[in-house]
Scaffold this motif. Structure first.
Motif, PDB file in Angstrom:
ATOM      1  N   ARG A 177      32.456  37.284  49.376  1.00  8.98           N
ATOM      2  CA  ARG A 177      33.166  38.311  48.601  1.00  8.98           C
ATOM      3  C   ARG A 177      33.197  39.647  49.329  1.00  8.98           C
ATOM      4  O   ARG A 177      34.235  40.311  49.384  1.00  8.98           O
ATOM      5  CB  ARG A 177      32.499  38.499  47.233  1.00  8.98           C
ATOM      6  N   ASP A 197      39.346  39.295  41.770  1.00  9.12           N
ATOM      7  CA  ASP A 197      39.259  38.192  40.812  1.00  9.12           C
ATOM      8  C   ASP A 197      40.628  37.888  40.197  1.00  9.12           C
ATOM      9  O   ASP A 197      40.980  36.723  39.986  1.00  9.12           O
ATOM     10  CB  ASP A 197      38.259  38.526  39.707  1.00  9.12           C
ATOM     11  N   ILE A 200      42.638  36.023  42.775  1.00 10.64           N
ATOM     12  CA  ILE A 200      42.144  34.646  42.906  1.00 10.64           C
ATOM     13  C   ILE A 200      42.728  33.782  41.791  1.00 10.64           C
ATOM     14  O   ILE A 200      43.175  32.645  42.018  1.00 10.64           O
ATOM     15  CB  ILE A 200      40.597  34.614  42.867  1.00 10.64           C
ATOM     16  N   THR A 201      42.749  34.311  40.573  1.00  8.64           N
ATOM     17  CA  THR A 201      43.320  33.581  39.430  1.00  8.64           C
ATOM     18  C   THR A 201      44.796  33.274  39.678  1.00  8.64           C
ATOM     19  O   THR A 201      45.269  32.162  39.403  1.00  8.64           O
ATOM     20  CB  THR A 201      43.165  34.401  38.138  1.00  8.64           C
ATOM     21  N   ARG A 204      45.089  30.485  42.272  1.00  6.44           N
ATOM     22  CA  ARG A 204      44.725  29.184  41.689  1.00  6.44           C
ATOM     23  C   ARG A 204      45.919  28.557  40.971  1.00  6.44           C
ATOM     24  O   ARG A 204      46.192  27.365  41.113  1.00  6.44           O
ATOM     25  CB  ARG A 204      43.563  29.349  40.714  1.00  6.44           C
ATOM     26  N   ASN A 217      34.503  28.910  42.785  1.00  2.00           N
ATOM     27  CA  ASN A 217      33.552  30.018  42.870  1.00  2.00           C
ATOM     28  C   ASN A 217      32.237  29.511  43.437  1.00  2.00           C
ATOM     29  O   ASN A 217      31.729  28.479  42.992  1.00  2.00           O
ATOM     30  CB  ASN A 217      33.300  30.628  41.493  1.00  2.00           C
ATOM     31  N   HIS A 219      28.680  30.788  43.333  1.00  2.76           N
ATOM     32  CA  HIS A 219      27.945  31.823  42.599  1.00  2.76           C
ATOM     33  C   HIS A 219      27.111  32.702  43.538  1.00  2.76           C
ATOM     34  O   HIS A 219      26.330  32.215  44.357  1.00  2.76           O
ATOM     35  CB  HIS A 219      27.026  31.179  41.562  1.00  2.76           C
ATOM     36  N   TYR A 223      34.022  32.615  47.480  1.00  8.58           N
ATOM     37  CA  TYR A 223      34.981  31.588  47.101  1.00  8.58           C
ATOM     38  C   TYR A 223      35.131  30.570  48.232  1.00  8.58           C
ATOM     39  O   TYR A 223      34.892  30.864  49.402  1.00  8.58           O
ATOM     40  CB  TYR A 223      36.355  32.203  46.813  1.00  8.58           C
TER      41      TYR A 223
END
Length: 232
Positions: A177, A197, A200-201, A204, A217, A219, A223
């Motif tokens: 990140r 974020d 990224i959405t 996707r 993801n 954690h 990514y």
């Protein structure tokens, strides 16, 4: 070399005049516009390299103006200036396609550094050779900013292109990140992280046309673009 031309939309006459004079002193060509509607008319009649938009303006606010600009040009960098501090407002700016978001009060030197960072990235993109990446059944053209599926072509914004490029370059490996943030957004902070974020959405959703491709993801790290068809 032609000067970089800036569209500065700011309804505070004192602040706008100060910013315009400062930017001209630093070697930029800058048009100062006092409301959003006039800003739109200026944009469609003149070629600008970057747009700096106050959020709260008469006739047309900065968010609406940015949306109008994005319908015409998906690539021109947009920087928002605002006194708003609500996270929702900041995120809305990034959803529209902002390249940066500066909260008032700010120093003119900070604005200058952010403009320089954005224009360096634009300059680097401009001299890259055309590159196409295969992502499963999809083709990603970085120069044309296109994601080509078996049934259609999807045009990407500049930020979507930059982020997908980093993911593809690290396919099946972790894209950290902080590296992505510093590469694309220059600074690793809360607002930029939330902006990433959002992008990224969006990516996707675009990649779902190939069910074998996904962005997962990792954690605490970042990514990973998973492509089972990719050969090391």
């Amino acid at each position: 070399m032609d000067k970089i031309k800036i569209l500065l939309c700011e309804d505070d006459k004192n602040l706008g005049s100060l910013l315009r004079e400062y930017l001209i002193q630093k070697g930029y060509d800058c048009d100062l516009i006092g409301d959003g509607e006039a800003g739109y008319q200026a944009f469609i009649s003149t070629t600008y390299n970057i747009c700096i938009l106050d959020v709260m303006m008469p006739k047309k606010d900065g968010f609406t103006l940015a949306q109008d600009i994005r319908r015409i040009n998906t690539n021109v960098p947009i920087v928002f200036l605002t006194a708003k501090t609500l996270k929702e407002d900041v995120l809305e700016g990034f959803r529209i396609g902002a390249d940066d978001y500066i909260q008032k009060p700010f120093s003119m030197e900070e604005l200058l550094l952010r403009i320089e960072a954005i224009m360096r990235r634009v300059s680097v993109r401009g001299i890259k050779n055309e590159i196409e990446y295969k992502i499963g059944t999809l083709v990603f053209n970085t120069q044309k900013q296109l994601l080509i599926t078996p049934t259609e072509q999807k045009r990407l914004t500049t930020k979507e292109t930059e982020l997908l490029t980093l993911l593809v370059q690290n396919v099946n490996n972790i894209l950290e990140r902080n590296i992505a943030l510093k590469t694309i957004w220059v600074e690793d902070n809360y607002f930029n992280a939330r902006s990433m974020d959002v992008y990224i959405t969006k990516l996707r959703k675009m990649l779902r046309v190939d069910p074998d491709i996904e962005i997962i993801n990792i954690h605490g790290k970042g990514y990973k673009l998973v492509d089972p068809t990719h050969n090391e």
